[in-house]
Design an enzyme around this catalytic site. Structure first.
Site, PDB file in Angstrom:
ATOM      1  N   TYR A 158     -15.679   8.444  -3.082  1.00 63.39           N
ATOM      2  CA  TYR A 158     -14.728   8.370  -4.190  1.00 63.39           C
ATOM      3  C   TYR A 158     -13.462   7.705  -3.682  1.00 63.39           C
ATOM      4  O   TYR A 158     -12.991   8.019  -2.581  1.00 63.39           O
ATOM      5  CB  TYR A 158     -14.407   9.776  -4.695  1.00 63.39           C
ATOM      6  CG  TYR A 158     -13.382   9.821  -5.826  1.00 63.39           C
ATOM      7  CD1 TYR A 158     -13.700   9.362  -7.101  1.00 63.39           C
ATOM      8  CD2 TYR A 158     -12.090  10.315  -5.607  1.00 63.39           C
ATOM      9  CE1 TYR A 158     -12.762   9.405  -8.125  1.00 63.39           C
ATOM     10  CE2 TYR A 158     -11.158  10.361  -6.630  1.00 63.39           C
ATOM     11  CZ  TYR A 158     -11.498   9.907  -7.890  1.00 63.39           C
ATOM     12  OH  TYR A 158     -10.569   9.940  -8.906  1.00 63.39           O
ATOM     13  N   ASP A 253     -10.890   4.174   3.696  1.00 62.54           N
ATOM     14  CA  ASP A 253     -10.146   5.057   2.805  1.00 62.54           C
ATOM     15  C   ASP A 253     -10.003   6.395   3.539  1.00 62.54           C
ATOM     16  O   ASP A 253     -10.915   7.219   3.529  1.00 62.54           O
ATOM     17  CB  ASP A 253     -10.897   5.205   1.488  1.00 62.54           C
ATOM     18  CG  ASP A 253     -10.160   6.128   0.526  1.00 62.54           C
ATOM     19  OD1 ASP A 253      -9.208   6.811   0.965  1.00 62.54           O
ATOM     20  OD2 ASP A 253     -10.552   6.181  -0.654  1.00 62.54           O
ATOM     21  N   LYS A 281      -2.813  12.370   0.267  1.00 67.09           N
ATOM     22  CA  LYS A 281      -2.949  13.817   0.481  1.00 67.09           C
ATOM     23  C   LYS A 281      -1.997  14.344   1.553  1.00 67.09           C
ATOM     24  O   LYS A 281      -0.845  14.596   1.261  1.00 67.09           O
ATOM     25  CB  LYS A 281      -4.411  14.156   0.783  1.00 67.09           C
ATOM     26  CG  LYS A 281      -5.318  13.706  -0.391  1.00 67.09           C
ATOM     27  CD  LYS A 281      -6.604  14.433  -0.467  1.00 67.09           C
ATOM     28  CE  LYS A 281      -7.547  13.834  -1.500  1.00 67.09           C
ATOM     29  NZ  LYS A 281      -7.703  14.582  -2.715  1.00 67.09           N
TER      30      LYS A 281
HETATM   31  N1  PMP Z   1      -9.658   8.272  -1.903  1.00 65.00           N
HETATM   32  C1  PMP Z   1     -10.203   9.418  -1.500  1.00 65.00           C
HETATM   33  C2  PMP Z   1     -11.092   9.436  -0.291  1.00 65.00           C
HETATM   34  C3  PMP Z   1      -9.957  10.599  -2.207  1.00 65.00           C
HETATM   35  O1  PMP Z   1     -10.523  11.739  -1.803  1.00 65.00           O
HETATM   36  C4  PMP Z   1      -9.105  10.548  -3.335  1.00 65.00           C
HETATM   37  C5  PMP Z   1      -8.780  11.795  -4.137  1.00 65.00           C
HETATM   38  N2  PMP Z   1      -9.541  12.882  -3.964  1.00 65.00           N
HETATM   39  C6  PMP Z   1      -8.558   9.323  -3.703  1.00 65.00           C
HETATM   40  C7  PMP Z   1      -8.843   8.201  -2.958  1.00 65.00           C
HETATM   41  C8  PMP Z   1      -7.642   9.219  -4.877  1.00 65.00           C
HETATM   42  O2  PMP Z   1      -6.449   9.836  -4.594  1.00 65.00           O
HETATM   43  P1  PMP Z   1      -5.493  10.359  -5.781  1.00 65.00           P
HETATM   44  O3  PMP Z   1      -6.210  11.487  -6.440  1.00 65.00           O
HETATM   45  O4  PMP Z   1      -4.243  10.732  -5.087  1.00 65.00           O
HETATM   46  O5  PMP Z   1      -5.312   9.199  -6.716  1.00 65.00           O
END
Ligand code: PMP
Length: 447
Positions: A158, A253, A281
């Protein structure tokens, strides 16, 4: 099914939920689905959400007066535990000086320097407000830099809710009735090539089929949005080599793994450098802050230095930046990752042992303080493996844990996050709850 329900009722524990139930009914009148982010709705476990009143250390307290040991940690940011005094002080101090100026501050440069020092692959960094923005910017940069359009992504990973990445996505999107998302034009989705995680052969094949058209390979270096799936030996290195050979950009990511699996993220742990890294995060310390960084030859393409546009009213917001600086300072202080490792190993080993005693087949995948308990007897290496695990059994386990005061993610596709605030006693209680949960499970499903 009726038999199962009858048996489950034998677990007499009942959670006080009247206030949460009423709150959810009211919320659904004004918020789509009653929440502001889908997984919070508990749909994946067939329940209604609990509403949270406050949190402190390893504990979270709901509006019915229940207290839980929290392994969600706001889905990853709260590595110090909730309301850490240094983070709270930093936020208070910053707020008293003004919430936002829309002009540069010293704290932004200080934070950027810390990120560059932690990640040798990052020479310049742009602060943004969410992981979604960080990844959107990363792929725009990769496309501009390579003058190519296609992005390879891994099924079950994701990367936020940008249009072209809501294809075979993990996390809440994995539970959607529509597998990716309605409203994503096929012309946009077609720019994403999906391959299985941990399958270097599939990556090579995609490069052969789309020769000269792939701008970037985008992956979570440790997949953590289909539960936790570690990279197979050599997988990340092979992706690095492939991108070099094909002159494509490698994007890690590290929104979850950055400052989590090691201070320098998965890149430090596995010794493989990305061209572009997305962070989020933990770096926000619980406030809305994320980042995209990389080598200056790529990053300097961003406006105003270069032609790739990206901007944000609240980017580098002073309160979020203060929380971020305080959090990274504590994590840099030494001893944190050893402690996280030993607490997390204790939890994983304890749960494994409890499952073995209860004769319940589970696989626990763990990388540092990220872990998942899959209900299966077979190794879990990609999204297909994850989807073949027993989700119904996960739901039973989740319900039993919640009743025993353990708050794990309300979805089989999410990780458990251990924080520095989790004590040995917390872990012991969690393993005890797990033992009871596995036993209820065995009674319910055997025979
Ligand atoms: N990349 C990863 C690996 C994530 O786990 C998340 C959110 N869980 C995101 C991107 C998106 O981040 P946000 O919810 O802060 O938009």
């Amino acid at each position: 099914m009726k038999k199962t329900k009858r048996r489950l009722r034998r677990s007499k524990l009942v959670l006080r939920r009247a206030a949460s139930t009423a709150a959810f009914a009211e919320a659904t009148r004004y918020l789509p689905g009653g929440v502001n982010s889908p997984v919070r709705a508990f749909g994946g476990v067939g329940q209604e959400p609990i509403f949270i009143a406050r949190a402190s250390g390893s504990k979270i307290y709901d509006i019915d007066g229940n207290v839980y040991i929290d392994y969600v940690g706001s889905w990853g940011p709260m590595i110090l535990g909730h309301s850490h005094p240094a983070a709270v002080k930093a936020v208070r101090d910053a707020a008293s000086k003004g919430a936002t100026f829309g002009a540069p501050t010293l704290a932004e440069t200080a934070l950027a320097k810390k990120i560059c020092d932690a990640f040798p692959s990052i020479e310049r960094v742009r602060l943004v407000s969410s992981g979604t923005e960080a990844v959107m910017t990363a792929i725009r940069l990769a496309r501009a830099y390579t003058r190519r359009d296609l992005i390879i992504k891994m099924a079950g990973c994701y990367h936020g809710h940008g249009d072209s990445l809501l294809v075979a996505a993990g996390s809440g999107a994995a539970e959607c009735a529509v597998p990716s998302s309605a409203g994503v034009p096929s012309a946009v989705a077609n720019l994403t090539v999906v391959i299985p995680y941990n399958d270097i052969g599939a990556a090579k094949k995609a490069f052969r089929i789309h020769k000269g058209k792939i701008a970037a390979v985008l992956t979570e270096p440790v997949a953590a949005n289909m539960g936790v799936v570690p990279p197979a030996d050599g997988f990340l290195r092979s992706l690095r080599d492939l991108c070099d050979a094909e002159r494509a950009v490698l994007i890690f990511d590290e929104v979850i793994t950055g400052f989590r699996v090691a201070f320098g993220g998965a890149q430090e742990l596995y010794g493989v450098k990305a061209d572009i890294t997305c962070l989020g995060k933990i770096i926000g310390g619980g406030l809305p802050l994320a980042a995209v960084g990389g080598q200056s030859r790529i990053m300097d393409m961003l406006a105003p230095a270069g032609p790739v546009y990206q901007a944000g009213t609240l980017s580098g917001n002073p309160i979020a930046t203060a929380a971020a600086n305080a959090t990274l300072d504590i994590l840099a202080g030494g001893g944190c990752y050893g402690k996280l490792e030993s607490r997390s190993a204790m939890l994983a080993e304890g749960l494994k042992e409890a499952a073995r005693e209860a004769n319940v087949p589970v696989v626990i995948n763990r990388v540092g303080s990220l872990l998942s308990c899959f209900f299966t007897g077979r190794p879990v290496r990609n999204f297909e493996d994850v989807k073949s695990t027993n989700i119904r059994r996960f739901k039973v386990f989740f319900a039993e844990m919640l009743k025993r005061g353990i708050y794990i993610a309300p979805s089989a596709y999410e990780a458990m996050f251990v924080s520095l605030a989790h004590s040995k006693r917390d872990i012991e209680k969690t393993v005890e709850a797990g033992r009871a949960g596995f036993n209820v499970w065995r009674t319910a499903f055997s025979g």
